[in-house]
Design a protein around this motif. Structure first.
Motif, PDB file in Angstrom:
ATOM      1  N   PRO A 148      10.874  -0.717  -1.252  1.00 17.41           N
ATOM      2  CA  PRO A 148       9.628  -0.655  -0.482  1.00 17.41           C
ATOM      3  C   PRO A 148       9.597  -1.696   0.639  1.00 17.41           C
ATOM      4  O   PRO A 148       9.856  -2.869   0.416  1.00 17.41           O
ATOM      5  CB  PRO A 148       8.559  -0.922  -1.538  1.00 17.41           C
ATOM      6  N   PHE A 149       9.275  -1.234   1.837  1.00 12.54           N
ATOM      7  CA  PHE A 149       9.257  -2.091   3.025  1.00 12.54           C
ATOM      8  C   PHE A 149       7.824  -2.376   3.467  1.00 12.54           C
ATOM      9  O   PHE A 149       7.487  -3.486   3.870  1.00 12.54           O
ATOM     10  CB  PHE A 149      10.023  -1.396   4.153  1.00 12.54           C
ATOM     11  N   ALA A 150       6.975  -1.354   3.403  1.00 12.49           N
ATOM     12  CA  ALA A 150       5.572  -1.509   3.797  1.00 12.49           C
ATOM     13  C   ALA A 150       4.775  -0.317   3.295  1.00 12.49           C
ATOM     14  O   ALA A 150       5.315   0.777   3.121  1.00 12.49           O
ATOM     15  CB  ALA A 150       5.443  -1.612   5.317  1.00 12.49           C
ATOM     16  N   ILE A 151       3.496  -0.547   3.057  1.00 17.71           N
ATOM     17  CA  ILE A 151       2.592   0.560   2.782  1.00 17.71           C
ATOM     18  C   ILE A 151       1.584   0.629   3.931  1.00 17.71           C
ATOM     19  O   ILE A 151       1.215  -0.392   4.514  1.00 17.71           O
ATOM     20  CB  ILE A 151       1.881   0.445   1.416  1.00 17.71           C
ATOM     21  N   GLU A 152       1.193   1.833   4.245  1.00 17.43           N
ATOM     22  CA  GLU A 152       0.369   2.086   5.430  1.00 17.43           C
ATOM     23  C   GLU A 152      -0.897   2.833   5.037  1.00 17.43           C
ATOM     24  O   GLU A 152      -0.844   3.818   4.296  1.00 17.43           O
ATOM     25  CB  GLU A 152       1.183   2.907   6.432  1.00 17.43           C
ATOM     26  N   ALA A 200      -1.499  -2.558  -4.784  1.00 17.50           N
ATOM     27  CA  ALA A 200      -0.494  -2.939  -3.801  1.00 17.50           C
ATOM     28  C   ALA A 200       0.804  -3.381  -4.475  1.00 17.50           C
ATOM     29  O   ALA A 200       1.904  -3.064  -4.004  1.00 17.50           O
ATOM     30  CB  ALA A 200      -1.027  -4.058  -2.915  1.00 17.50           C
ATOM     31  N   ALA A 201       0.674  -4.103  -5.572  1.00 13.92           N
ATOM     32  CA  ALA A 201       1.860  -4.567  -6.297  1.00 13.92           C
ATOM     33  C   ALA A 201       2.690  -3.391  -6.801  1.00 13.92           C
ATOM     34  O   ALA A 201       3.921  -3.400  -6.715  1.00 13.92           O
ATOM     35  CB  ALA A 201       1.438  -5.463  -7.465  1.00 13.92           C
ATOM     36  N   ALA A 202       2.010  -2.366  -7.297  1.00 11.61           N
ATOM     37  CA  ALA A 202       2.719  -1.184  -7.787  1.00 11.61           C
ATOM     38  C   ALA A 202       3.403  -0.437  -6.641  1.00 11.61           C
ATOM     39  O   ALA A 202       4.547   0.010  -6.770  1.00 11.61           O
ATOM     40  CB  ALA A 202       1.749  -0.261  -8.511  1.00 11.61           C
ATOM     41  N   ALA A 203       2.716  -0.316  -5.507  1.00 16.47           N
ATOM     42  CA  ALA A 203       3.272   0.425  -4.373  1.00 16.47           C
ATOM     43  C   ALA A 203       4.461  -0.292  -3.748  1.00 16.47           C
ATOM     44  O   ALA A 203       5.406   0.343  -3.282  1.00 16.47           O
ATOM     45  CB  ALA A 203       2.192   0.663  -3.324  1.00 16.47           C
ATOM     46  N   LEU A 204       4.419  -1.638  -3.737  1.00 14.72           N
ATOM     47  CA  LEU A 204       5.485  -2.420  -3.105  1.00 14.72           C
ATOM     48  C   LEU A 204       6.512  -2.938  -4.105  1.00 14.72           C
ATOM     49  O   LEU A 204       7.483  -3.601  -3.716  1.00 14.72           O
ATOM     50  CB  LEU A 204       4.881  -3.604  -2.332  1.00 14.72           C
ATOM     51  N   ASP A 205       6.286  -2.654  -5.375  1.00 20.49           N
ATOM     52  CA  ASP A 205       7.191  -3.105  -6.442  1.00 20.49           C
ATOM     53  C   ASP A 205       7.339  -4.625  -6.429  1.00 20.49           C
ATOM     54  O   ASP A 205       8.438  -5.173  -6.436  1.00 20.49           O
ATOM     55  CB  ASP A 205       8.566  -2.437  -6.294  1.00 20.49           C
ATOM     56  N   ILE A 206       6.193  -5.300  -6.370  1.00 20.21           N
ATOM     57  CA  ILE A 206       6.170  -6.763  -6.415  1.00 20.21           C
ATOM     58  C   ILE A 206       5.162  -7.184  -7.486  1.00 20.21           C
ATOM     59  O   ILE A 206       4.426  -6.356  -8.025  1.00 20.21           O
ATOM     60  CB  ILE A 206       5.767  -7.375  -5.052  1.00 20.21           C
ATOM     61  N   ALA A 207       5.123  -8.465  -7.765  1.00 18.12           N
ATOM     62  CA  ALA A 207       4.221  -8.957  -8.804  1.00 18.12           C
ATOM     63  C   ALA A 207       2.780  -9.010  -8.301  1.00 18.12           C
ATOM     64  O   ALA A 207       2.523  -9.249  -7.117  1.00 18.12           O
ATOM     65  CB  ALA A 207       4.664 -10.353  -9.251  1.00 18.12           C
ATOM     66  N   ILE A 208       1.853  -8.790  -9.190  1.00 18.33           N
ATOM     67  CA  ILE A 208       0.443  -8.962  -8.849  1.00 18.33           C
ATOM     68  C   ILE A 208       0.222 -10.429  -8.454  1.00 18.33           C
ATOM     69  O   ILE A 208       0.690 -11.343  -9.127  1.00 18.33           O
ATOM     70  CB  ILE A 208      -0.461  -8.590 -10.044  1.00 18.33           C
ATOM     71  N   PRO A 211       2.412 -12.978  -2.449  1.00 14.94           N
ATOM     72  CA  PRO A 211       1.892 -13.025  -1.071  1.00 14.94           C
ATOM     73  C   PRO A 211       2.314 -11.794  -0.274  1.00 14.94           C
ATOM     74  O   PRO A 211       3.437 -11.289  -0.409  1.00 14.94           O
ATOM     75  CB  PRO A 211       2.518 -14.298  -0.501  1.00 14.94           C
ATOM     76  N   CYS A 212       1.400 -11.320   0.580  1.00 10.63           N
ATOM     77  CA  CYS A 212       1.672 -10.173   1.434  1.00 10.63           C
ATOM     78  C   CYS A 212       1.217 -10.481   2.861  1.00 10.63           C
ATOM     79  O   CYS A 212       0.249 -11.214   3.072  1.00 10.63           O
ATOM     80  CB  CYS A 212       0.933  -8.928   0.946  1.00 10.63           C
ATOM     81  N   LEU A 213       1.924  -9.909   3.812  1.00  7.80           N
ATOM     82  CA  LEU A 213       1.562 -10.001   5.222  1.00  7.80           C
ATOM     83  C   LEU A 213       0.802  -8.734   5.603  1.00  7.80           C
ATOM     84  O   LEU A 213       1.229  -7.629   5.274  1.00  7.80           O
ATOM     85  CB  LEU A 213       2.814 -10.132   6.081  1.00  7.80           C
ATOM     86  N   VAL A 214      -0.323  -8.903   6.271  1.00  2.00           N
ATOM     87  CA  VAL A 214      -1.150  -7.762   6.657  1.00  2.00           C
ATOM     88  C   VAL A 214      -1.264  -7.703   8.176  1.00  2.00           C
ATOM     89  O   VAL A 214      -1.545  -8.713   8.830  1.00  2.00           O
ATOM     90  CB  VAL A 214      -2.575  -7.870   6.064  1.00  2.00           C
ATOM     91  N   ILE A 215      -1.038  -6.512   8.728  1.00  2.00           N
ATOM     92  CA  ILE A 215      -1.283  -6.275  10.153  1.00  2.00           C
ATOM     93  C   ILE A 215      -2.315  -5.161  10.266  1.00  2.00           C
ATOM     94  O   ILE A 215      -2.076  -4.035   9.826  1.00  2.00           O
ATOM     95  CB  ILE A 215       0.001  -5.878  10.901  1.00  2.00           C
ATOM     96  N   ASP A 216      -3.466  -5.488  10.809  1.00  2.00           N
ATOM     97  CA  ASP A 216      -4.493  -4.494  11.114  1.00  2.00           C
ATOM     98  C   ASP A 216      -4.411  -4.206  12.606  1.00  2.00           C
ATOM     99  O   ASP A 216      -4.462  -5.136  13.424  1.00  2.00           O
ATOM    100  CB  ASP A 216      -5.887  -5.018  10.762  1.00  2.00           C
ATOM    101  N   ARG A 217      -4.309  -2.929  12.951  1.00  2.00           N
ATOM    102  CA  ARG A 217      -4.165  -2.578  14.361  1.00  2.00           C
ATOM    103  C   ARG A 217      -5.133  -1.453  14.732  1.00  2.00           C
ATOM    104  O   ARG A 217      -5.320  -0.505  13.976  1.00  2.00           O
ATOM    105  CB  ARG A 217      -2.733  -2.134  14.666  1.00  2.00           C
ATOM    106  N   LEU A 232       0.774  -3.239   5.151  1.00  2.00           N
ATOM    107  CA  LEU A 232       0.916  -4.306   4.157  1.00  2.00           C
ATOM    108  C   LEU A 232       2.389  -4.466   3.819  1.00  2.00           C
ATOM    109  O   LEU A 232       3.050  -3.511   3.390  1.00  2.00           O
ATOM    110  CB  LEU A 232       0.107  -3.955   2.902  1.00  2.00           C
ATOM    111  N   TYR A 233       2.911  -5.679   4.034  1.00  2.00           N
ATOM    112  CA  TYR A 233       4.329  -5.972   3.809  1.00  2.00           C
ATOM    113  C   TYR A 233       4.476  -7.021   2.701  1.00  2.00           C
ATOM    114  O   TYR A 233       3.652  -7.936   2.614  1.00  2.00           O
ATOM    115  CB  TYR A 233       4.968  -6.555   5.066  1.00  2.00           C
ATOM    116  N   PRO A 234       5.541  -6.957   1.901  1.00  2.00           N
ATOM    117  CA  PRO A 234       5.829  -8.056   0.982  1.00  2.00           C
ATOM    118  C   PRO A 234       6.062  -9.335   1.780  1.00  2.00           C
ATOM    119  O   PRO A 234       6.904  -9.361   2.682  1.00  2.00           O
ATOM    120  CB  PRO A 234       7.105  -7.608   0.257  1.00  2.00           C
ATOM    121  N   GLY A 235       5.327 -10.384   1.471  1.00  2.00           N
ATOM    122  CA  GLY A 235       5.396 -11.599   2.274  1.00  2.00           C
ATOM    123  C   GLY A 235       6.741 -12.290   2.245  1.00  2.00           C
ATOM    124  O   GLY A 235       7.150 -12.905   3.240  1.00  2.00           O
TER     125      GLY A 235
END
Length: 247
Positions: A148-152, A200-208, A211-217, A232-235
């Motif tokens: 997983p790279f990002a969720i949109e 988000a953790a489930a979608a990105l396969d990361i721990a609850i 940290p995540c990076l968020v870009i709102d555009r 939303l990106y894995p930080g």
């Protein structure tokens, strides 16, 4: 400001060389917004007349401004005020599919949800739309080498982008489709950091709590909202880099 005033003002200034005076004067006009991004700089013969100098002097001043990334010289078209590099970095809209390909990794795309509905109050607030209309709500996941790279999470205003109703977002990433089919005139990025909730953790396969990076555009065309997206990106595996020059 008249041509005579320009010339007289510079000649009376206590500066070592005329080309530097010209460069400083043009630079001032750009940095104060008198000449905004995209503004055509007067042609060299016009500047020669304005400042009462030779073509070589004008060319030297323009060359220094170009080296400072304040102007760009286009063959046969003229010289224009350049959008500052740091603004371009912030405003650039990247195609995630192309971004992953440029990294030499294999791109993957999964549509999680896509629905069409009448915009509710939250949709209108998010898009900045005043009227009730139709929207497409899309949730999808991008991956690189099956990781997983990002969720949109995206909203598209169907009143502004009616052709989106016929797009196949099951196979075409919405960001890629929009960049290739829908022109925009203005964009805004907001960058923040959050911790991953359970979804988000489930979608990105990361721990609850990771940290995540968020870009709102948000993007507009002639002040009309087109789309609003949250990426939303894995930080720990993503970062933004912008390299720019000072004035």
């Amino acid at each position: 400001m008249s041509l005579a005033t320009d010339r007289d003002k510079l000649q009376s200034a206590d500066k070592p060389t005329l080309y530097k005076q010209i460069r400083i004067d043009i630079e001032r006009r750009i940095l104060t917004g008198e000449w905004p991004p995209g503004h055509r700089i007067p042609f060299e013969h016009e500047l020669m007349s304005r400042y009462g100098c030779s073509r070589m002097t004008v060319s030297k001043a323009l060359s220094e401004l170009a080296q400072a990334d304040l102007i760009e010289r286009r063959r046969k078209a003229g010289t224009f005020v350049r959008r500052p590099t740091f603004l371009s970095a912030v405003l650039k809209i990247a195609d995630i599919r192309a971004e992953i390909g440029a990294l030499g990794r294999s791109y993957g795309y999964e549509l999680i949800q896509c629905s069409r509905r009448t915009a509710n109050a939250a949709d209108r607030a998010r898009l900045g739309a005043r009227k009730t209309g139709k929207v497409i709500a899309i949730a999808c996941r991008h991956s690189a080498d099956d990781v997983p790279f990002a969720i949109e999470d995206r909203l598209i205003d169907l009143d502004a982008v009616p052709e989106a109703a016929a797009a196949d977002f099951a196979t075409e990433p919405p960001g890629s489709w929009l960049l290739h089919h829908v022109p925009w005139t203005e964009a805004e990025h907001s960058i923040s950091a959050v911790v991953a909730d359970e979804q988000a953790a489930a979608a990105l396969d990361i721990a609850i709590g990771a940290p995540c990076l968020v870009i709102d555009r948000h993007t507009w065309r002639s002040a009309r909202p087109l789309t609003a997206v949250r990426l939303l990106y894995p930080g720990e595996s993503h970062k933004l880099i912008a390299r720019f020059k000072g004035g």
